[in-house]
Scaffold this motif. Structure first.
Motif, PDB file in Angstrom:
ATOM      1  N   UNK A  67       5.113   5.396   2.152  1.00 17.48           N
ATOM      2  CA  UNK A  67       4.087   4.377   2.347  1.00 17.48           C
ATOM      3  C   UNK A  67       3.737   4.250   3.820  1.00 17.48           C
ATOM      4  N   UNK A  68       2.450   4.125   4.114  1.00 18.92           N
ATOM      5  CA  UNK A  68       2.024   3.948   5.507  1.00 18.92           C
ATOM      6  C   UNK A  68       2.250   2.497   5.905  1.00 18.92           C
ATOM      7  N   UNK A  69       2.621   2.294   7.192  1.00 18.25           N
ATOM      8  CA  UNK A  69       2.893   0.940   7.672  1.00 18.25           C
ATOM      9  C   UNK A  69       1.864   0.560   8.737  1.00 18.25           C
ATOM     10  N   UNK A  70       1.517  -0.737   8.796  1.00 18.31           N
ATOM     11  CA  UNK A  70       0.579  -1.186   9.822  1.00 18.31           C
ATOM     12  C   UNK A  70       1.345  -1.511  11.103  1.00 18.31           C
ATOM     13  N   UNK A  71       0.617  -2.084  12.079  1.00 20.90           N
ATOM     14  CA  UNK A  71       1.223  -2.354  13.378  1.00 20.90           C
ATOM     15  C   UNK A  71       2.401  -3.306  13.264  1.00 20.90           C
ATOM     16  N   UNK A  72       2.357  -4.191  12.261  1.00 16.83           N
ATOM     17  CA  UNK A  72       3.464  -5.151  12.086  1.00 16.83           C
ATOM     18  C   UNK A  72       4.581  -4.588  11.214  1.00 16.83           C
ATOM     19  N   UNK A  73       4.429  -3.336  10.814  1.00 12.08           N
ATOM     20  CA  UNK A  73       5.474  -2.711   9.998  1.00 12.08           C
ATOM     21  C   UNK A  73       5.349  -3.030   8.514  1.00 12.08           C
ATOM     22  N   UNK A  74       4.188  -3.638   8.124  1.00 12.39           N
ATOM     23  CA  UNK A  74       4.002  -3.934   6.699  1.00 12.39           C
ATOM     24  C   UNK A  74       3.246  -2.789   6.045  1.00 12.39           C
ATOM     25  N   UNK A  75       3.476  -2.565   4.733  1.00 12.06           N
ATOM     26  CA  UNK A  75       2.768  -1.459   4.076  1.00 12.06           C
ATOM     27  C   UNK A  75       1.251  -1.669   4.144  1.00 12.06           C
ATOM     28  N   UNK A  76       0.542  -0.572   4.353  1.00 11.90           N
ATOM     29  CA  UNK A  76      -0.924  -0.628   4.309  1.00 11.90           C
ATOM     30  C   UNK A  76      -1.336  -0.576   2.840  1.00 11.90           C
TER      31      UNK A  76
END
Ligand code: SF4
Ligand code: SF4
Ligand code: FES
Length: 750
Positions: A67-76
């Motif tokens: 899973x890709x993560x955003x800048x905050x480390x949450x899944x995109x």
């Protein structure tokens, strides 16, 4: 727990089993996504589009497959471009669902506006008004005004009979297909279908006779609008005028939980049952009842109910008397004489218990029997080798065997038919059927054994050993059996052979295994449990004392007859003393179903005239014959039963009235989700342990050679749901369905 899927709905995390659809996952956390066509007991179809939501899944990196993560480390989250139906979309790991965005709210608004373009504004006169999902969801999510031209509304027939028990208002139908799907998926009666297309689409019945099903009333409960109504309730009352009392159906061995909806009738000044509805109990009937349980209630306020004691006068006529005089006369005639007692198997446990005590302790005689008599020949075997205490029909499936012998399950215990059929068809249990004629369960059988009429016991005694061998590898073994065309000896022999199959295949005394007898009524086991064992009726007695035995009974010859009854039957007309009894709706008590679940029912109607509960009448007679009993209510009598009868040890009214959260939650407050089923506020009851479980033994019972020819038993009609009798005859809507002879029964049994 294995196979739990994690997702978030409006940011709230929830974990649900694999395969759950979004609607149910949301329901778990109290988020009611509006639905019309979805019903938690039916397969989803996605027809109405009311449940549209935004759905997104974690975006996967093509290179790493992670899973890709955003800048905050949450899944995109990759959101789907269009709204999805929450009722058909299964959850997936990491899924995100939005149910409150502008797009979702507009879609709900639009769907309701669209549905209402062809829906009449009938609410003030509609039977569903006040408990209608369409009304409720329109108030919650609908537009305040419509852009459509009122004059362009569809106009359709409003009183279309679908058979004689259900009416269809074509204008009100929102084409959700819940009714069709219930009949196809749950009842397996393919009697309804859509006809035509688009705005002309309508529900039709194509069976002959129309809407040919024992379960049709359930479609009116789950119809999300007032399109389907029962002939019994149509235009009879508004839902908010009704009181609701938890009760238990006693017309077959299943013991369905029901709600009695009652109202004070201003024109008669009396209370009446206006309708009988299912009460959710996932252990017993889930949310279904059969049409007999729904419509037979009219006997409770039949015009010929006896409301005062009657005594035969000097001219030989039955004339009204006082309780004191009638009780004294009956007691005087019993004192010191040979009394023979018969009690019907629809009487509650409390009455049967005091009746039994009366014979044991006061009259000091065992001349007391149950009516009908044949089940008493095998009820002890059924109790000892009956289904284990923790049996749950929902757990039956692949690897399990259901053996059905000598009974038409649909006709004898309709709701068990629904539940066990699903165990076979939906979950893969193996069904073996043995009978002398075809029944509906034959459709699902992996194997069918046919024997000659009346030879069930012979078949079982010959087949027991090979069957036990064959079923040894089964995970669970449930044996359902009836006493059709058998004498008492034949039925006892059959029950023993079947018990030995359980013992020899090593399934006796276990949960989800055991005997399940198709008794004639809802309290056969309870009445048997309460009476002294080994009771026998002499050919001649001085006084015959008959409590709720109905008619067509083998009665002893007697010089004097005391009868406790609801109506003036042919039998009561012959009596010397008639003592008026309260119906189940006018008192409280308990019934024990054939799977030994003890359940409470409550008082829904005030007493009629001077009628009294049977336990009270028995106590009054006992006191006049010297007993020091002083029970104030049915609960105290039950306490006495539980204290003295080993099976009922530990049970109490308090325990039986315990409720528990049930899934799916389709009680009253959730009517948008599951229909107008009632929440269980009266208790789910408790099952007492089978003898084999209690003793922890697996001993075989003595084999019994069946009688060579059961000539008399062959004359009995097979048991069917709409069997002629005192109660069904008093229900106008069901009277036309009574099956009087073998030809009618064979036609009905299909
Ligand atoms: S009659 Fe009721 S349950 Fe059947 S399709 Fe129409 S709205 Fe749905
Ligand atoms: S299945 Fe049996 S207990 Fe249930 S409603 Fe019908 S008659 Fe009553
Ligand atoms: S489409 Fe989902 S409830 Fe009808």
């Amino acid at each position: 727990m294995a196979d739990l899927i994690n997702l978030t709905i409006d940011g709230v995390p929830v974990a649900v089993p694999k395969g759950t659809v979004i609607v149910d996952a949301a329901k778990k956390i109290g988020n009611d996504i509006p639905v019309f066509c979805y019903h938690p007991k039916l397969k989803p179809v996605g027809m109405c589009r009311m449940c549209l939501v935004e759905v997104g899944t974690p975006q996967i990196d093509r290179n790493t497959r992670q899973p890709m993560l955003d800048a905050e480390g949450k899944p995109v989250i990759a959101w789907m471009p269009k709204l999805q139906t929450a009722c058909t979309t299964p959850v997936s790991e990491g899924m995100s669902v939005r149910t409150n965005t502008r797009q979702v709210l507009e879609a709900r608004n639009d769907m309701l506006e669209f549905l209402l373009t062809s829906h009449p504004l009938d609410c003030p006169v509609c039977d569903k008004g006040g408990e209608c999902p369409l009304q409720n969801l329109t108030m919650a999510h609908g537009p305040g005004v419509s852009r459509f031209d009122y004059e362009a509304k569809q106009h359709n027939a409003k009183h279309v009979p679908l058979g004689d028990l259900i009416f269809l208002d074509r204008e009100r139908c929102i084409q959700c297909s819940r009714c069709i799907r219930f009949q196809d998926e749950v009842a397996d009666d393919h009697v309804l279908q859509f006809h035509e297309r688009g705005r002309h689409m309508e529900i039709v019945t194509f069976s002959d006779p129309p809407f040919d099903s024992l379960f049709g009333g359930n479609t009116t409960d789950i119809c999300p609008v007032g399109a389907l109504t029962t002939a019994d309730f149509h235009f009879k009352a508004r839902p908010w005028e009704l009181d609701n009392t938890p009760s238990v159906c006693m017309h077959c061995p299943a013991g369905c939980n029901i709600s009695l909806n009652t109202r004070l009738e201003t024109h008669t000044g009396g209370h009446e049952i206006k309708r009988v509805m299912p009460r959710q109990n996932e252990h017993v009937n889930e949310i279904w009842i059969c049409d007999k349980g729904r419509y037979v209630h009219h006997f409770s306020r039949a015009e010929d109910r006896i409301t005062r004691p009657l005594v035969r006068d000097a001219r030989g006529n039955l004339s009204e008397s006082t309780w004191e005089a009638a009780l004294q006369l009956a007691a005087d005639r019993m004192r010191g004489r040979k009394v023979g007692g018969i009690i019907g198997d629809r009487l509650p446990n409390e009455d049967a218990w005091l009746f039994g005590r009366m014979f044991r302790e006061v009259l000091k005689s065992a001349a007391v029997v149950m009516s009908p008599a044949i089940p008493a020949a095998y009820a002890d075997i059924a109790r000892t080798y009956g289904v284990g205490k923790d049996t749950d029909f929902k757990q039956l499936g692949k690897g399990d065997v259901i053996l059905l012998v000598n009974g038409d399950l649909e006709q004898c215990a309709p709701v068990w038919f629904l539940r066990l059929r699903q165990a076979v068809v939906d979950r893969g249990a193996r069904l073996v059927v043995a009978h002398d004629r075809p029944t509906k369960m034959h459709r699902y059988a992996a194997r069918i054994d046919k024997y000659e009429l009346g030879r069930a016991a012979h078949w079982a005694s010959e087949q027991a050993k090979p069957l036990a061998e064959e079923f040894k590898s089964a995970r669970n073994l449930l044996i359902v059996f009836g006493d059709e065309k058998l004498s008492a000896e034949g039925a006892r022999s059959l029950a023993r052979s079947l018990a030995n199959i359980l013992v020899e295949s090593e399934h006796a005394g276990k949960a989800n295994s055991g005997l399940l007898p198709l008794y004639p009524h809802g309290n056969t086991q309870g009445v048997f449990d309460a009476l002294p064992s080994g009771g026998a009726m002499p050919e001649r007695v001085d006084v015959a004392w008959l409590v709720g035995v109905g008619e067509n009974n083998a009665l002893p010859q007697s010089a004097f007859t005391v009868v406790q009854e609801l109506f003036l039957t042919e039998l009561t007309k012959q009596a010397d003393v008639v003592l008026p009894a309260l119906s189940f709706a006018e008192r409280e008590g308990t019934f024990t179903s054939a799977d030994r679940r003890v359940q409470r029912f409550y008082r829904a109607l005030p007493a009629l005239g001077q009628a009294k509960p049977d336990w009270w009448i028995i106590q009054e007679l006992a006191q006049r014959l010297g007993a020091k009993w002083s029970f104030q209510d049915a609960g105290q009598v039950f306490g006495d039963l539980a204290a003295q009868n080993a099976q009922y040890t530990g049970l109490s009214y308090e325990l039986l009235s315990r409720v528990e959260s049930q899934w799916p939650p389709v009680g009253r407050s959730d009517l948008y989700y599951g229909g107008t089923v009632y929440d269980n506020t009266g208790g789910v009851g408790a099952r007492y342990a089978a003898g084999a479980e209690r003793a922890g033994f697996m001993a075989a019972v003595e084999w019994l050679t069946p009688p060579e020819a059961d000539i008399e038993a062959l004359q009995h009609l097979p048991r069917v749901l709409y069997q002629d009798g005192e109660l069904i005859r008093r229900s106008k809507v069901l009277a036309g369905h009574i099956q009087f002879n073998e030809t009618e029964i064979a036609r009905a049994a299909r």
